[in-house]
Scaffold this motif. Structure first.
Motif, PDB file in Angstrom:
ATOM      1  N   GLY A  92       7.408  15.489 -42.559  1.00 58.76           N
ATOM      2  CA  GLY A  92       6.550  16.520 -43.126  1.00 58.76           C
ATOM      3  C   GLY A  92       7.300  17.707 -43.705  1.00 58.76           C
ATOM      4  N   ASN A  93       8.621  17.631 -43.789  1.00 58.72           N
ATOM      5  CA  ASN A  93       9.440  18.732 -44.300  1.00 58.72           C
ATOM      6  C   ASN A  93       9.762  18.475 -45.776  1.00 58.72           C
ATOM      7  OD1 ASN A  93      11.194  20.821 -44.769  1.00 58.72           O
ATOM      8  ND2 ASN A  93      12.746  20.166 -43.290  1.00 58.72           N
ATOM      9  N   VAL A  94       8.786  18.683 -46.648  1.00 54.88           N
ATOM     10  CA  VAL A  94       8.968  18.394 -48.070  1.00 54.88           C
ATOM     11  C   VAL A  94       9.954  19.376 -48.692  1.00 54.88           C
ATOM     12  CG1 VAL A  94       7.795  18.056 -50.272  1.00 54.88           C
ATOM     13  CG2 VAL A  94       6.634  17.458 -48.150  1.00 54.88           C
ATOM     14  N   VAL A  95       9.923  20.630 -48.242  1.00 59.14           N
ATOM     15  CA  VAL A  95      10.857  21.629 -48.780  1.00 59.14           C
ATOM     16  C   VAL A  95      12.292  21.227 -48.458  1.00 59.14           C
ATOM     17  CG1 VAL A  95      11.613  24.033 -48.623  1.00 59.14           C
ATOM     18  CG2 VAL A  95       9.172  23.496 -48.680  1.00 59.14           C
ATOM     19  N   GLY A  96      12.526  20.803 -47.232  1.00 58.54           N
ATOM     20  CA  GLY A  96      13.863  20.356 -46.852  1.00 58.54           C
ATOM     21  C   GLY A  96      14.297  19.136 -47.644  1.00 58.54           C
ATOM     22  N   ALA A  97      13.360  18.238 -47.918  1.00 59.57           N
ATOM     23  CA  ALA A  97      13.677  17.057 -48.729  1.00 59.57           C
ATOM     24  C   ALA A  97      14.109  17.471 -50.126  1.00 59.57           C
ATOM     25  CB  ALA A  97      12.468  16.130 -48.788  1.00 59.57           C
ATOM     26  N   ALA A  98      13.366  18.399 -50.724  1.00 66.51           N
ATOM     27  CA  ALA A  98      13.713  18.873 -52.065  1.00 66.51           C
ATOM     28  C   ALA A  98      15.090  19.529 -52.067  1.00 66.51           C
ATOM     29  CB  ALA A  98      12.647  19.849 -52.566  1.00 66.51           C
ATOM     30  N   ARG A  99      15.381  20.307 -51.014  1.00 68.47           N
ATOM     31  CA  ARG A  99      16.689  20.955 -50.928  1.00 68.47           C
ATOM     32  C   ARG A  99      17.804  19.909 -50.919  1.00 68.47           C
ATOM     33  NH1 ARG A  99      16.149  23.055 -46.368  1.00 68.47           N
ATOM     34  NH2 ARG A  99      15.364  25.099 -47.030  1.00 68.47           N
ATOM     35  N   THR A 100      17.648  18.882 -50.111  1.00 63.88           N
ATOM     36  CA  THR A 100      18.667  17.837 -50.019  1.00 63.88           C
ATOM     37  C   THR A 100      18.916  17.209 -51.385  1.00 63.88           C
ATOM     38  OG1 THR A 100      18.081  17.350 -47.724  1.00 63.88           O
ATOM     39  CG2 THR A 100      19.234  15.621 -48.941  1.00 63.88           C
ATOM     40  N   LEU A 122      10.353  26.930 -55.883  1.00 61.40           N
ATOM     41  CA  LEU A 122      11.383  27.002 -54.846  1.00 61.40           C
ATOM     42  C   LEU A 122      12.771  26.949 -55.475  1.00 61.40           C
ATOM     43  CD1 LEU A 122       9.875  24.548 -52.213  1.00 61.40           C
ATOM     44  CD2 LEU A 122       9.543  27.024 -52.404  1.00 61.40           C
ATOM     45  N   ARG A 123      13.700  27.677 -54.886  1.00 64.74           N
ATOM     46  CA  ARG A 123      15.063  27.714 -55.411  1.00 64.74           C
ATOM     47  C   ARG A 123      16.027  27.689 -54.230  1.00 64.74           C
ATOM     48  NH1 ARG A 123      16.099  28.346 -60.243  1.00 64.74           N
ATOM     49  NH2 ARG A 123      14.067  29.198 -60.712  1.00 64.74           N
ATOM     50  N   PHE A 124      17.050  26.855 -54.329  1.00 60.56           N
ATOM     51  CA  PHE A 124      17.952  26.661 -53.201  1.00 60.56           C
ATOM     52  C   PHE A 124      19.373  27.136 -53.493  1.00 60.56           C
ATOM     53  CE2 PHE A 124      14.682  23.315 -53.099  1.00 60.56           C
ATOM     54  CZ  PHE A 124      14.000  23.738 -51.971  1.00 60.56           C
ATOM     55  N   HIS A 125      19.557  27.826 -54.598  1.00 61.68           N
ATOM     56  CA  HIS A 125      20.858  28.376 -54.944  1.00 61.68           C
ATOM     57  C   HIS A 125      20.703  29.862 -55.271  1.00 61.68           C
ATOM     58  CE1 HIS A 125      21.168  24.061 -55.907  1.00 61.68           C
ATOM     59  NE2 HIS A 125      22.458  24.177 -55.663  1.00 61.68           N
ATOM     60  N   THR A 143      10.530  16.775 -55.403  1.00 61.65           N
ATOM     61  CA  THR A 143      10.923  17.718 -56.454  1.00 61.65           C
ATOM     62  C   THR A 143       9.709  18.279 -57.193  1.00 61.65           C
ATOM     63  OG1 THR A 143      11.308  15.889 -58.009  1.00 61.65           O
ATOM     64  CG2 THR A 143      13.209  16.702 -56.747  1.00 61.65           C
ATOM     65  N   ASP A 144       8.650  17.504 -57.304  1.00 60.46           N
ATOM     66  CA  ASP A 144       7.404  18.045 -57.865  1.00 60.46           C
ATOM     67  C   ASP A 144       6.950  19.255 -57.047  1.00 60.46           C
ATOM     68  OD1 ASP A 144       7.234  16.208 -59.913  1.00 60.46           O
ATOM     69  OD2 ASP A 144       5.501  15.128 -59.107  1.00 60.46           O
ATOM     70  N   HIS A 145       7.037  19.116 -55.739  1.00 61.03           N
ATOM     71  CA  HIS A 145       6.622  20.209 -54.850  1.00 61.03           C
ATOM     72  C   HIS A 145       7.509  21.440 -55.073  1.00 61.03           C
ATOM     73  CE1 HIS A 145       4.971  21.976 -51.131  1.00 61.03           C
ATOM     74  NE2 HIS A 145       6.202  22.448 -50.944  1.00 61.03           N
ATOM     75  N   ALA A 146       8.812  21.214 -55.199  1.00 61.03           N
ATOM     76  CA  ALA A 146       9.736  22.339 -55.373  1.00 61.03           C
ATOM     77  C   ALA A 146       9.453  23.099 -56.656  1.00 61.03           C
ATOM     78  CB  ALA A 146      11.178  21.829 -55.360  1.00 61.03           C
TER      79      ALA A 146
END
Length: 454
Positions: free
Chosen positions: A66-74, A127-130, A119-122
């Motif tokens: 259920g951690n979609v944000v973490g998936a997108a980050r990876t 969302l930005r990871f950098h 990535t659609d969710h991000a």
């Protein structure tokens, strides 16, 4: 000049808008169910098959939890263009093609669709990871705004350098915006990704600027510390056939661009189309025409089906969609007076020797040449000290530095025309090479920008 790609420049009446999504987005429930099928392999073969080495088991595990944000980050920490790659990558021959479920004779994990889900969710949530490092005062020019340049620019901007993308077309994104089959990736989606990437800061986009015409390499060398060549390939190759310039005769890449972006472009009256070629671009063009309701679409190839260079899974889908195949035919001329009426062909044997009495005309209202693209040799020859081999820029494979120390290159102008994910991987390596080059100028080690965590 512009600082952000304008999605409103994409015409609403473009033909690609009529095409359905090849691999629709998964629902949250479907994504979690698919993610829970994954075996989360140690030394996963899917990771080894990914040119950008995304930790695929890790991002899939996170979706399952259920951690979609973490998936997108990876995903996005390994491949900043993971949003478009989720749609356009030939996963059947890369990550999913290496899935261990094949050994069990079961369907592989739908890696591409799970990557799209994350990535659609991000992008939908901004969302930005950098985060950028402090400005270094260094400036890098990047010629072309396709995947290789975008990946390199992002990597360099994170490190605190100022990047300027010079794009001759009105829209950035390279083939993602102009040449990828629209049933895989439509232009507005490609531009959404570019907008998101530029949101990092430190990347300036100048469209409508053709280096070599509007701006010289000498000017770039004066104004920038390093120069990146991400120019891709040139126009569709010509076959020198009589009738090649008739109305109704098109290069495949040019035709796809018209389908994607030309307002008012239509296929009204086209009943029979012939596509010359046996590669992936030929298959894409043929499938698009069938999906746009052209009744009869035939691919003409000079060799056997076994010799075709296009992906087998794409060809199988083309057959299912009604594309007809004609093998061991060599085009002789495009027939017609006011416009195309057919393609004159000769039947040949396995050595391409014409067979007696084998010449005939295949009726057609539209003929599409999908036999490759020209190299941008004339443009690249303007760069002093640059070494070309068969039109390709020669680089150090570790750093992507060219034989001119201030120039780096990646993407199709180096590899001759591979996948988007290959361009991204090469662009990222080139950025690391540029960072090392800049550090050598003043003895700095070149720290990377911080990443946001959470």
């Amino acid at each position: 000049m512009t600082t952000m790609p304008e999605r409103h420049l994409v015409p609403a009446d473009r033909l690609e808008a009529q095409l359905a999504d090849l691999k629709p987005a998964l629902s949250p429930a479907a994504a979690r169910t698919e993610a829970l099928r994954c075996l989360y392999c140690h030394d996963a073969p899917c990771v080894a098959a990914c040119p950008t080495a995304i930790n695929i088991p890790e991002f899939i595990r996170r979706i399952g939890n259920g951690n979609v944000v973490g998936a997108a980050r990876t995903i996005l920490e390994s491949n900043i263009l993971g949003h478009s790659c989720a749609r356009v990558c030939p996963v059947e021959v890369l990550c999913a093609g290496s899935c261990v479920y094949h050994l069990k004779e079961e369907p592989p994990i739908a890696i591409g669709r799970l990557q799209r889900f994350a990535t659609d969710h991000a992008l939908a949530h901004g969302l930005r990871f950098h985060r950028r490092a402090p400005d270094t005062g260094r400036r890098i020019a990047l010629i072309g705004a396709g995947p290789a340049s975008l990946a390199a620019a992002h990597e360099l901007a994170v490190r605190g350098h100022h990047c300027v993308l010079f794009e001759g077309r009105a829209l950035p994104g390279g083939l993602n915006a102009t040449g990828v089959a629209p049933y895989k990736l439509q232009t507005d989606v490609a531009l959404e990704e570019v907008e998101w990437l530029l949101g990092l800061g430190g990347i300036e986009l100048r469209t409508g600027v053709w280096v070599g015409r509007d701006l010289s390499f000498a000017q770039l060398e004066r104004d920038f510390d390093a120069i990146f060549l991400g120019v891709g390939l040139g126009p569709d190759s010509r076959l020198a056939l009589p009738g090649e310039d008739l109305p109704g005769s098109h290069g495949a890449v040019a035709l796809i661009e018209q389908i994607k972006n030309q307002p008012g472009f239509a296929l009204a009256g086209v009943e029979r189309a012939v596509v010359i070629g046996g590669g992936n671009t030929a298959i894409d063009a043929a499938r698009e025409l069938r999906q746009l309701a052209v009744p009869a679409v035939t691919m003409v190839y000079r060799r056997s089906e076994a010799a075709m260079t296009g992906y087998a899974h794409e060809l199988a889908q083309a057959k299912q969609e009604g594309v007809q195949l004609a093998f061991q035919l060599v085009p002789l001329a495009i027939e017609g007076e006011a416009r195309v009426t057919g393609l004159r062909c000769a039947r040949v044997d396995a050595q391409l020797v014409p067979l007696p009495g084998g010449e005939f005309v295949l009726p057609a209202d539209l003929v599409v040449r999908a036999t490759g693209q020209e190299k941008l040799t004339a443009l690249l020859a303007e760069v002093p000290q640059l070494t070309l081999e068969k039109g390709r820029v020669q680089v150090d494979p570790r750093t992507h530095q060219t034989t001119h120390p201030r120039y780096f290159a990646a993407g199709d102008c180096v590899n001759g025309g591979k996948e988007v994910v290959n361009a991204v991987a090469e662009g990222q390596r080139a950025a690391q090479g540029i960072e090392a080059y800049l550090a050598s100028l003043n003895g700095l080690t070149g720290e990377r920008g911080d990443r946001q965590h959470g």
